[in-house]
Design a protein around this motif. Structure first.
Motif, PDB file in Angstrom:
ATOM      1  N   SER A 226      31.555  30.237  40.216  1.00 18.47           N
ATOM      2  CA  SER A 226      31.547  29.059  39.343  1.00 18.47           C
ATOM      3  C   SER A 226      31.170  27.803  40.126  1.00 18.47           C
ATOM      4  CB  SER A 226      32.925  28.877  38.698  1.00 18.47           C
ATOM      5  OG  SER A 226      33.913  28.601  39.681  1.00 18.47           O
ATOM      6  N   VAL A 237      39.625  33.197  45.314  1.00 21.48           N
ATOM      7  CA  VAL A 237      39.787  32.713  43.944  1.00 21.48           C
ATOM      8  C   VAL A 237      38.576  33.096  43.102  1.00 21.48           C
ATOM      9  CG1 VAL A 237      39.905  30.633  42.507  1.00 21.48           C
ATOM     10  CG2 VAL A 237      41.347  30.829  44.550  1.00 21.48           C
ATOM     11  N   GLU A 238      37.376  32.912  43.653  1.00 19.02           N
ATOM     12  CA  GLU A 238      36.164  33.211  42.894  1.00 19.02           C
ATOM     13  C   GLU A 238      35.990  34.713  42.660  1.00 19.02           C
ATOM     14  OE1 GLU A 238      33.950  31.283  41.337  1.00 19.02           O
ATOM     15  OE2 GLU A 238      35.312  29.637  41.766  1.00 19.02           O
ATOM     16  N   ARG A 240      38.390  36.880  42.306  1.00 15.90           N
ATOM     17  CA  ARG A 240      39.322  37.251  41.223  1.00 15.90           C
ATOM     18  C   ARG A 240      38.766  36.817  39.868  1.00 15.90           C
ATOM     19  NH1 ARG A 240      43.350  35.840  45.143  1.00 15.90           N
ATOM     20  NH2 ARG A 240      43.441  33.699  44.331  1.00 15.90           N
ATOM     21  N   ARG A 241      38.140  35.640  39.833  1.00 12.51           N
ATOM     22  CA  ARG A 241      37.552  35.167  38.579  1.00 12.51           C
ATOM     23  C   ARG A 241      36.440  36.101  38.103  1.00 12.51           C
ATOM     24  NH1 ARG A 241      33.299  32.708  36.496  1.00 12.51           N
ATOM     25  NH2 ARG A 241      32.203  32.869  38.488  1.00 12.51           N
ATOM     26  N   CYS A 245      34.969  37.325  34.254  1.00  7.54           N
ATOM     27  CA  CYS A 245      33.892  36.607  33.568  1.00  7.54           C
ATOM     28  C   CYS A 245      32.740  36.336  34.519  1.00  7.54           C
ATOM     29  CB  CYS A 245      34.420  35.300  32.996  1.00  7.54           C
ATOM     30  SG  CYS A 245      33.194  34.387  32.005  1.00  7.54           S
TER      31      CYS A 245
END
Length: 252
Positions: A226, A237-238, A240-241, A245
């Motif tokens: 993102s 974090v990215e 897991r995102r 999505c």
């Protein structure tokens, strides 16, 4: 006509610096008409694009560049850290002027390389190994993102991807120990590729790349973050995102 949005990716100079920093397999191609590819004993691409090369003392190319400059091209191949049908994921070509360094210059050059990349082969300088310097006139980077010609100053202004030193280890770990994660990512591939063999191909500050091997060809797919990341915490974090999505674009 609606155009498919391409996900953000490193700029060409950054991709070139990253390939150079990884220090993959290299071959030196003289431009005197000879077709033989010369494999250096060692090579190191400096931030400026200048490249220090070790060849055996007495090698024909060492002698040809002694006391003069000859034109040559160094090819650096960026190999994927996992076993693939087509393992080369990027190439960097540095074209310029090659000369063999005098003994004092050779010693200084080997010390400079050792500060960035300690290697026992540097101890052979002056004892069977000669040092040559390739000064760049132009560079070309080629990978799934495209093929781009670069001026040396653009290469020098860029920096390698922040994860280039750890990428190989992380991708091997993903391949060997977390096939379940790769499987989850494969659910978001274009429908026509979901039956292929999905492998982790690359990781950079903009996203994750997968290689899909089908029966007749290979496809590289970028899954974008993102936002660009710079630390392992931001990367976690990215990732897991992305399990929920992903933002995809197909290449190849």
């Amino acid at each position: 006509m609606t155009q498919t949005r391409r996900p953000p990716a490193p700029r060409p100079a950054e991709r070139a610096r990253t390939i150079a920093a990884r220090g993959g397999r290299a071959a030196l191609l003289p431009s005197d008409g000879a077709e033989n590819r010369v494999v250096p004993v060692l090579h190191h691409v400096h931030a400026s694009g200048d490249t220090t090369i070790l060849l055996p003392d007495g090698h024909p190319l060492t002698e040809a560049a002694r006391g003069t400059e000859v034109t040559a091209m160094l090819e650096v191949a960026d190999h994927a850290p996992v076993q693939l049908r087509e393992p080369v994921r990027g190439l960097l070509w540095i074209t310029g002027w090659l000369r063999t360094l005098a003994p004092a210059e050779a010693r200084a050059a080997s010390i400079e390389v050792a500060e960035h990349r300690p290697d026992p082969r540097l101890l052979d300088v002056g004892h069977g190994a000669a040092v040559l310097r390739l000064s760049p006139a132009s560079l070309v980077v080629a990978d799934a993102e495209g093929t781009t010609s670069l001026r040396p100053e653009l290469f020098a202004q860029a920096t390698p991807d922040p994860f280039h030193q750890h990428e190989d280890h992380w991708l091997r770990h993903l391949e060997l120990s977390h096939r379940d994660v790769v499987g989850l990512l494969s659910q978001h591939l274009p429908e026509g590729l979901r039956g292929g063999h999905v492998r982790p191909l690359g990781l950079d500050r903009f996203g994750l790349r997968l290689r899909v091997e089908t029966s007749d060809e290979d496809h590289d797919v970028r899954i974008a973050f993102s936002r660009p990341v710079a630390t392992s915490g931001e990367l976690a974090v990215e990732l897991r995102r992305l399990m929920g999505c992903p933002f995809l674009a197909q290449r190849g």
